[in-house]
Design a protein around this motif. Structure first.
Motif, PDB file in Angstrom:
ATOM      1  N   LEU A 166     -36.947 -44.369  -8.913  1.00 19.69           N
ATOM      2  CA  LEU A 166     -37.965 -44.598  -7.737  1.00 19.69           C
ATOM      3  C   LEU A 166     -39.155 -44.287  -8.221  1.00 19.69           C
ATOM      4  O   LEU A 166     -39.546 -43.273  -8.588  1.00 19.69           O
ATOM      5  N   GLU A 167     -40.199 -45.318  -8.390  1.00 19.17           N
ATOM      6  CA  GLU A 167     -41.696 -44.965  -8.975  1.00 19.17           C
ATOM      7  C   GLU A 167     -42.550 -44.639  -8.011  1.00 19.17           C
ATOM      8  O   GLU A 167     -43.330 -44.056  -8.031  1.00 19.17           O
ATOM      9  N   SER A 168     -42.615 -45.770  -6.777  1.00 20.56           N
ATOM     10  CA  SER A 168     -43.891 -45.428  -5.658  1.00 20.56           C
ATOM     11  C   SER A 168     -43.265 -46.153  -4.454  1.00 20.56           C
ATOM     12  O   SER A 168     -42.430 -47.079  -4.598  1.00 20.56           O
ATOM     13  N   PHE A 169     -44.102 -45.851  -3.512  1.00 23.85           N
ATOM     14  CA  PHE A 169     -43.872 -46.574  -2.289  1.00 23.85           C
ATOM     15  C   PHE A 169     -45.018 -47.315  -2.063  1.00 23.85           C
ATOM     16  O   PHE A 169     -46.170 -47.153  -2.280  1.00 23.85           O
ATOM     17  N   GLY A 170     -45.027 -48.463  -1.058  1.00 23.85           N
ATOM     18  CA  GLY A 170     -46.001 -49.639  -0.755  1.00 23.85           C
ATOM     19  C   GLY A 170     -46.907 -48.701   0.146  1.00 23.85           C
ATOM     20  O   GLY A 170     -46.683 -47.705   0.823  1.00 23.85           O
ATOM     21  N   ALA A 171     -47.905 -49.214   0.156  1.00 17.30           N
ATOM     22  CA  ALA A 171     -49.348 -48.768   1.008  1.00 17.30           C
ATOM     23  C   ALA A 171     -48.862 -48.977   2.515  1.00 17.30           C
ATOM     24  O   ALA A 171     -49.524 -48.271   3.328  1.00 17.30           O
ATOM     25  N   ALA A 172     -48.269 -50.009   2.911  1.00 25.41           N
ATOM     26  CA  ALA A 172     -48.036 -50.467   4.238  1.00 25.41           C
ATOM     27  C   ALA A 172     -46.648 -51.181   4.152  1.00 25.41           C
ATOM     28  O   ALA A 172     -46.170 -51.440   3.382  1.00 25.41           O
ATOM     29  N   THR A 173     -46.204 -51.465   5.501  1.00 27.59           N
ATOM     30  CA  THR A 173     -44.954 -52.238   5.652  1.00 27.59           C
ATOM     31  C   THR A 173     -45.424 -53.762   5.322  1.00 27.59           C
ATOM     32  O   THR A 173     -46.570 -54.150   5.365  1.00 27.59           O
ATOM     33  N   GLY A 174     -44.105 -54.611   5.074  1.00 28.06           N
ATOM     34  CA  GLY A 174     -44.484 -55.750   4.661  1.00 28.06           C
ATOM     35  C   GLY A 174     -45.271 -56.743   5.931  1.00 28.06           C
ATOM     36  O   GLY A 174     -46.086 -57.584   5.476  1.00 28.06           O
ATOM     37  N   SER A 175     -45.351 -56.380   7.196  1.00 22.25           N
ATOM     38  CA  SER A 175     -45.701 -57.072   8.085  1.00 22.25           C
ATOM     39  C   SER A 175     -47.157 -56.940   8.409  1.00 22.25           C
ATOM     40  O   SER A 175     -48.169 -57.686   8.784  1.00 22.25           O
ATOM     41  N   GLU A 176     -47.664 -55.679   7.564  1.00 17.67           N
ATOM     42  CA  GLU A 176     -48.975 -55.674   7.627  1.00 17.67           C
ATOM     43  C   GLU A 176     -49.935 -56.267   6.698  1.00 17.67           C
ATOM     44  O   GLU A 176     -51.203 -56.602   6.836  1.00 17.67           O
ATOM     45  N   PHE A 177     -49.168 -56.866   5.564  1.00 17.29           N
ATOM     46  CA  PHE A 177     -49.765 -57.808   4.852  1.00 17.29           C
ATOM     47  C   PHE A 177     -49.727 -59.296   5.166  1.00 17.29           C
ATOM     48  O   PHE A 177     -49.832 -60.136   4.289  1.00 17.29           O
ATOM     49  N   ALA A 178     -48.826 -59.620   6.168  1.00 18.77           N
ATOM     50  CA  ALA A 178     -48.635 -60.981   6.449  1.00 18.77           C
ATOM     51  C   ALA A 178     -50.130 -61.563   6.768  1.00 18.77           C
ATOM     52  O   ALA A 178     -51.045 -60.941   7.090  1.00 18.77           O
ATOM     53  N   LEU A 179     -50.059 -62.910   6.792  1.00 19.04           N
ATOM     54  CA  LEU A 179     -51.201 -63.635   6.886  1.00 19.04           C
ATOM     55  C   LEU A 179     -52.007 -63.458   8.385  1.00 19.04           C
ATOM     56  O   LEU A 179     -52.909 -63.519   8.805  1.00 19.04           O
ATOM     57  N   ILE A 180     -50.963 -63.447   9.214  1.00 12.60           N
ATOM     58  CA  ILE A 180     -51.001 -63.415  10.906  1.00 12.60           C
ATOM     59  C   ILE A 180     -50.228 -62.244  11.075  1.00 12.60           C
ATOM     60  O   ILE A 180     -48.999 -62.465  11.439  1.00 12.60           O
ATOM     61  N   PRO A 181     -50.835 -61.019  11.248  1.00 12.70           N
ATOM     62  CA  PRO A 181     -49.922 -59.577  11.634  1.00 12.70           C
ATOM     63  C   PRO A 181     -49.464 -59.829  12.878  1.00 12.70           C
ATOM     64  O   PRO A 181     -50.231 -60.632  13.762  1.00 12.70           O
ATOM     65  N   ALA A 182     -48.548 -59.335  13.298  1.00 12.32           N
ATOM     66  CA  ALA A 182     -47.951 -59.368  14.803  1.00 12.32           C
ATOM     67  C   ALA A 182     -48.647 -58.455  15.518  1.00 12.32           C
ATOM     68  O   ALA A 182     -49.161 -57.544  15.162  1.00 12.32           O
ATOM     69  N   GLN A 183     -48.830 -59.250  16.898  1.00 12.48           N
ATOM     70  CA  GLN A 183     -49.922 -58.333  18.006  1.00 12.48           C
ATOM     71  C   GLN A 183     -48.817 -57.772  18.651  1.00 12.48           C
ATOM     72  O   GLN A 183     -48.153 -58.398  19.679  1.00 12.48           O
ATOM     73  N   ASN A 184     -48.665 -56.281  18.646  1.00  9.85           N
ATOM     74  CA  ASN A 184     -47.425 -55.864  19.536  1.00  9.85           C
ATOM     75  C   ASN A 184     -48.223 -55.330  20.668  1.00  9.85           C
ATOM     76  O   ASN A 184     -47.684 -54.867  21.624  1.00  9.85           O
ATOM     77  N   ALA A 185     -49.335 -55.475  20.923  1.00  2.45           N
ATOM     78  CA  ALA A 185     -50.103 -55.086  22.188  1.00  2.45           C
ATOM     79  C   ALA A 185     -49.906 -56.335  23.490  1.00  2.45           C
ATOM     80  O   ALA A 185     -51.010 -56.836  23.824  1.00  2.45           O
TER      81      ALA A 185
END
Length: 383
Positions: A316-335
C-alpha cells in the motif's frame, strides 16, 4: 385287494385321530418380553434428538463467533484496476509529416524517433536568425565606434572652450583697464558662448552613445541586449528545427498512430498518438470509506488480476486526496431535498513488487486484499 381310490368322507375325516405337533428346542425357549424393549428404544432416540437440537445451534454459534473474532484482518475489494502512465504525443511545431517510423502497438524506448516533420522551413528560419545575430553584433561594434567619436568631439569642444575662455578673459581685462572699448568684448563673449554650447552638445552625444551601449561603454558584444535577443532567436530557431524530429519521451507501447500519414499537415500541440509507459505500473483500488480505518501505508497487499490466476505481492503506497466523486466533472449536490446517503470510495495506490507486472495492461480488473495485521479479537483487546 384294490386300494381305495375314493376320497374319505367328512365323517371319516372327523374319526381320524389328530396328531399333536412335537415341541422343538427353539419353541421351548421363552421369548423376551417385547413391551420392555419397545419402551427403552424411544427413550434413547429422544435423548439423542435433544442433544442434537441443543448442541447443533450451540456449535454453529460457537463456530460463527470464532470466525468473527479471528476474522476482520483482511480488507478486500474487487473495484481495482491496473494503471499505467499514458502520455499524449504531439508535435511542438506545425508542419507536414515527412516520415513515420512506428506502427500501432509497437514497443519503443525513450528517445526512439516516432515521426519527422519537413525541416526545410525551419532550416530557413535558422539561417535568418543567424544573419540577424551577425547584424546585431555589427551594430554593437558601430555603437562602440560612435561612443569613441562622441568622446573625441567632447574633448575637442572642451579644448576650444578653454581657448575661447582665455581670449575672453584677456579682452575683459583690457576693457576693465580702459585700453579697449566695451564693444570689442561682445564678439569674444559670443564666441565663448558658442564654444560652451558645443561642449554641452558633445556631452549629450557621449551620453547617447553610452545609453546605446546599455550604460557600459566597455560591454562585451555578446552581452549587449540586442545581441542577446538575436541569440535567443537563434536558439528558438534551432529548437524548432530539432523538434521536427518527434521522439518517444519514455519507454512503452505506442498506439493510435494509424491515422498519421506522410504529407499530412499537423498543428502544434494537437494530439497525434498515445504512449503507454509499461515501466511504471501500479494498481488503483477503490476501497469503501468504511474499510479505511485499518488501512495504513506500507501494509502488504495481495493482488489477483482477473486475466492471470497467479497472485502478485504489493505494498500500500498512498491514499487518494479525495473520493472519486470529488473529481467528477459534475460533482453531486448533496444539499438537496431528495438526498440519499451513498457509501463513497477512496482511491488507494498499490505498488507492485514483482517482475510479472510487465505482463499487465492498463485498465485490467483486479482483486486486492490488504493484510491489516489485526483481527477483530485484537481490536477488541486494543492490540
Amino acid at each position: 385287494m384294490n386300494a381305495r381310490a375314493t376320497e374319505p368322507t367328512v365323517a371319516e375325516k372327523a374319526a381320524e385321530p389328530k396328531l399333536r405337533p412335537v415341541p422343538t428346542a427353539a419353541a421351548t425357549v421363552a421369548p423376551a418380553p417385547e413391551p420392555a424393549v419397545e419402551e427403552a428404544a424411544p427413550r434413547k432416540r429422544g435423548g439423542r434428538r435433544i442433544i442434537l437440537m441443543a448442541g447443533l445451534p450451540l456449535l454453529l454459534v460457537a463456530g460463527g463467533g470464532w470466525f468473527w473474532l479471528t476474522g476482520g484482518r483482511y480488507e478486500e475489494t474487487d473495484n481495482a484496476y491496473v494503471q499505467q502512465a499514458k502520455v499524449s504525443i504531439s508535435a511542438d511545431v506545425s508542419g507536414r509529416v515527412s516520415e513515420v517510423l512506428v506502427n500501432d502497438n509497437q514497443i519503443v524506448k525513450a528517445g526512439d524517433t516516432l515521426f519527422t516533420i519537413d525541416p526545410q522551413p525551419f532550416q530557413i528560419a535558422l539561417s535568418q536568425a543567424n544573419a540577424a545575430l551577425a547584424s546585431a553584433r555589427v551594430n554593437v561594434e558601430q555603437l562602440k565606434v560612435a561612443y569613441g567619436t562622441a568622446q573625441a568631439t567632447l574633448k575637442s569642444s572642451q579644448g576650444q572652450l578653454e581657448i575661447e575662455q582665455a581670449a575672453f578673459d584677456r579682452k575683459e581685462s583690457l576693457v576693465t583697464q580702459g585700453v579697449t572699448a566695451d564693444a570689442s568684448l561682445d564678439d569674444s563673449k559670443l564666441t565663448l558662448q558658442k564654444a560652451q554650447s558645443a561642449v554641452d552638445l558633445a556631452k549629450q552625444q557621449v551620453a547617447a552613445a553610452t545609453a546605446a551601449l546599455a550604460g557600459d561603454p566597455n560591454i562585451v558584444t555578446d552581452e549587449h541586449p540586442a545581441v542577446l535577443a538575436a541569440l535567443a532567436a537563434v536558439e528558438q530557431a534551432q529548437r524548432n528545427l530539432t523538434k521536427t524530429t518527434v521522439a518517444a519521451p519514455a519507454s512503452g507501447i505506442i498506439s493510435n498512430v494509424s491515422s498519421l500519414n506522410v504529407g499530412q499537415f499537423i498543428a502544434a500541440g494537437s494530439m497525434i498518438a498515445s504512449l503507454v509507459e509499461t515501466d511504471n505500473t501500479w494498481i488503483q483500488a477503490n476501497f469503501k470509506e468504511t474499510q479505511l480505518a485499518e488501512l495504513k501505508v506500507g501494509q502488504p497487499v495481495e493482488v489477483k488480476v482477473d486475466a492471470f490466476g497467479e497472485a502478485m505481492d504489493g505494498t500500500l503506497e498512498s491514499f487518494g486526496a479525495a473520493t472519486g466523486s470529488e473529481f467528477a466533472l459534475i460533482p453531486a449536490q448533496n444539499a438537496t431535498g431528495n438526498w440519499v446517503k451513498v457509501v463513497q470510495r477512496l482511491p488507494v495506490r498499490i505498488a507492485l513488487s514483482q517482475a510479472s507486472e510487465s505482463m499487465l495492461k492498463t485498465g485490467m480488473s483486479a482483486t486486492v486484499t490488504v493484510d491489516t495485521g489485526r483481527s477483530t479479537l485484537d481490536k477488541l483487546q486494543g492490540k
